[in-house]
Write a protein that holds these residues in place. Structure first.
Motif, short mmCIF file in Angstrom:
data_model
loop_
_atom_site.label_atom_id
_atom_site.label_comp_id
_atom_site.label_asym_id
_atom_site.label_seq_id
_atom_site.Cartn_x
_atom_site.Cartn_y
_atom_site.Cartn_z
N SER A 151 0.85 -1.20 0.00
CA SER A 151 0.00 0.00 0.00
C SER A 151 0.88 1.24 0.00
O SER A 151 1.94 1.25 0.64
CB SER A 151 -0.91 0.02 1.24
N GLY A 170 -11.11 4.88 8.66
CA GLY A 170 -11.78 4.90 9.95
C GLY A 170 -12.66 6.10 10.18
O GLY A 170 -13.02 6.41 11.32
N SER A 197 -13.41 2.84 4.08
CA SER A 197 -12.16 2.64 3.34
C SER A 197 -11.86 1.16 3.17
O SER A 197 -11.25 0.75 2.18
CB SER A 197 -11.00 3.33 4.07
P1 ADP Z 1 -13.55 2.28 7.62
O1 ADP Z 1 -13.82 1.15 6.70
O2 ADP Z 1 -14.78 2.88 8.19
O3 ADP Z 1 -12.68 3.33 7.01
P2 ADP Z 1 -12.25 0.17 9.05
O4 ADP Z 1 -11.67 0.09 10.41
O5 ADP Z 1 -13.27 -0.80 8.64
O6 ADP Z 1 -12.75 1.68 8.86
O7 ADP Z 1 -11.11 0.07 7.97
C1 ADP Z 1 -9.92 0.80 8.13
C2 ADP Z 1 -8.75 -0.12 7.85
O8 ADP Z 1 -8.65 -0.31 6.43
C3 ADP Z 1 -7.43 0.44 8.26
O9 ADP Z 1 -7.14 0.14 9.60
C4 ADP Z 1 -6.47 -0.27 7.32
O10 ADP Z 1 -6.17 -1.57 7.78
C5 ADP Z 1 -7.30 -0.42 6.07
N1 ADP Z 1 -7.02 0.62 5.07
C6 ADP Z 1 -7.84 1.56 4.59
N2 ADP Z 1 -7.23 2.32 3.64
C7 ADP Z 1 -5.98 1.84 3.54
C8 ADP Z 1 -4.83 2.17 2.75
N3 ADP Z 1 -4.85 3.19 1.87
N4 ADP Z 1 -3.71 1.45 2.93
C9 ADP Z 1 -3.66 0.43 3.81
N5 ADP Z 1 -4.69 0.08 4.56
C10 ADP Z 1 -5.82 0.76 4.45
#
Ligand code: ADP
Ligand code: MG
Length: 393
Positions: free
Chosen positions: A78, A133, A138
């Motif tokens: 990532s 988050g 995301s």
């Molecule tokens: P939300 O889906 O509401 O944003 P979540 O806790 O379900 O919150 O997901 C967030 C997680 O997704 C992060 O902790 C990470 O593991 C992962 N994530 C999101 N975007 C990225 C990114 N660009 N690179 C790496 N991991 C990511």
């Protein structure tokens, strides 16, 4: 969780992403796919009650450049964070084994393989500008980008609904997050200028016109920076209250209770359970009203429903927090037509439907109010209803 990326920063260009992939993995990607995050316009905590939700795909996406390998190894990288390339074999994928962000792409591969789809080894570079988050999903943006890519690369030919269920299985059983079908339905089925009206009982989806710009409106997202988490007891206890309510009222799910039934229900339920039930029942009704108003009068007409939704979550479902309430109250007081917290609650983001001419006033007022209250400065940005998951290169 580490700090979120600057949500205003544009993701790298498509060519940059392909070049970075080639640099990291030694050959060009087979393609680049993207999937958006989502905002839920209205319909909160209705999904697991077989009810209605109205999310839309936003103009912020996770993009994945993917190359197919001749072995069964996955190499995952990532552009966000400092984990470097994570290398793993796909032959021994088990829930609980993957760490960090890789559980999202690996969960999708796991779910596809369980469906008998022969997913080969891959190299994958992720670049996302969906804030982490903040309640914009995301994680589903990643999963939907990955499943769209793999659906094409394996020739599996899955329909959107099958991809919705596969990503749900990935989140529920591999990642371990008890989420429904809303987020990936919006990300996979979204369409520019539309919201996705989803019936969580029969899982049918219908696009509803939702265009902010032609109506002279902007939709502001106010990320309070208060981190929300599904693992908190709040989510589980709300679900339990809803199940209890349905059981006492003798229905399969709270979807089957109408606003007109509430008076009778109040005599059958304890005070707290009744308020939880009232939120779900009135919220379902607000989603239906919103769908109708959007079709008949356009987005300027739905402000009062957003306001009522927030009040219901604050007072009856009790899932708001001081930061969300302040964001909502201040937005309204400075010109928003309507505002509500969005997402599961206990933090995350609020949305404010705002005349374009009042955008700056709302932004300034919210920033000042947060500073006065001693809260962490919020991130404020606009989103517009955008296209769902697709191949971009
Ligand atoms: P939300 O889906 O509401 O944003 P979540 O806790 O379900 O919150 O997901 C967030 C997680 O997704 C992060 O902790 C990470 O593991 C992962 N994530 C999101 N975007 C990225 C990114 N660009 N690179 C790496 N991991 C990511
Ligand atoms: Mg998520």
């Amino acid at each position: 969780m580490s700090t979120a990326p600057d949500p205003l920063a544009a993701a790298a260009g498509t060519q940059d992403l392909a070049a970075r992939f080639t640099h990291e993995f030694g050959s060009a990607p087979a393609g680049i796919w993207q999937a958006p995050g989502r905002v839920n316009l209205i319909g909160e905590h209705t999904d697991y009650n077989d009810g209605f939700v109205l999310p839309f795909a936003i103009d912020r996406t996770a993009r994945v450049a993917v190359g197919v390998r001749s072995d069964s190894t996955a190499r995952l990288l990532s552009t966000y964070g400092d984990q470097g390339i994570v290398t793993t074999t796909l032959d021994s994928l088990e829930p609980g084994a993957a760490k960090g962000w890789t559980k999202y792409p690996l969960g999708v591969i796991w779910a596809l393989r369980r469906r008998g789809i022969d997913v080969p080894g891959i190299d994958l570079l992720l670049d996302s500008n969906v804030p982490l988050g903040a309640g914009l999903s995301s994680s589903h943006a990643i999963e939907c980008a990955v499943i769209t890519a793999l659906n094409e690369l394996t020739g599996a030919g899955l329909e959107a609904q099958e991809m919705v269920l596969a990503t749900q299985q990935a989140e529920n059983d591999f990642v371990g997050a008890p989420t429904g079908i809303m987020d990936q339905s919006a990300s996979l089925r979204g369409s520019q200028g539309h919201a996705v009206f989803l019936d969580c009982r029969d899982q049918t989806a219908r696009l509803v016109p939702f265009e902010t710009e032609p109506a002279g409106l902007v939709l502001l997202v106010i990320d309070t920076k208060v981190s929300h988490s599904h693992s908190d007891g709040g989510y589980a206890s709300r679900r339990a209250s809803c199940e209890l309510g349905a059981q006492v009222l003798g229905v399969k799910a709270l979807r089957d209770v109408q606003v007109g039934d509430l008076e009778e229900a109040s005599g059958l339920l304890d005070e707290v359970t009744f308020r939880r039930v009232r939120h779900v029942v009135t919220e379902n009704d607000r989603v239906l009203q919103t769908v109708e108003l959007l079709a008949e009068q356009g987005p300027s007409a739905i402000g009062h429903l957003l306001d009522a939704s927030h009040a219901s979550m604050r007072d009856d479902f009790e899932i708001s927090c001081p930061e969300l309430d302040l964001a909502v109250d201040t937005s309204r007081a400075s010109g928003a037509l309507g505002a509500r917290m969005t997402g599961g609650g206990f933090g995350g983001a609020a949305i404010a439907l705002t005349p374009a001419g009042s955008e700056q006033k709302v932004r300034d007022a919210v920033v000042q109010a947060f500073a006065r209250a001693g809260f962490t400065a919020p991130d404020i940005f606009t989103v517009s209803p955008a296209a769902g998951a697709t191949r971009i290169a």
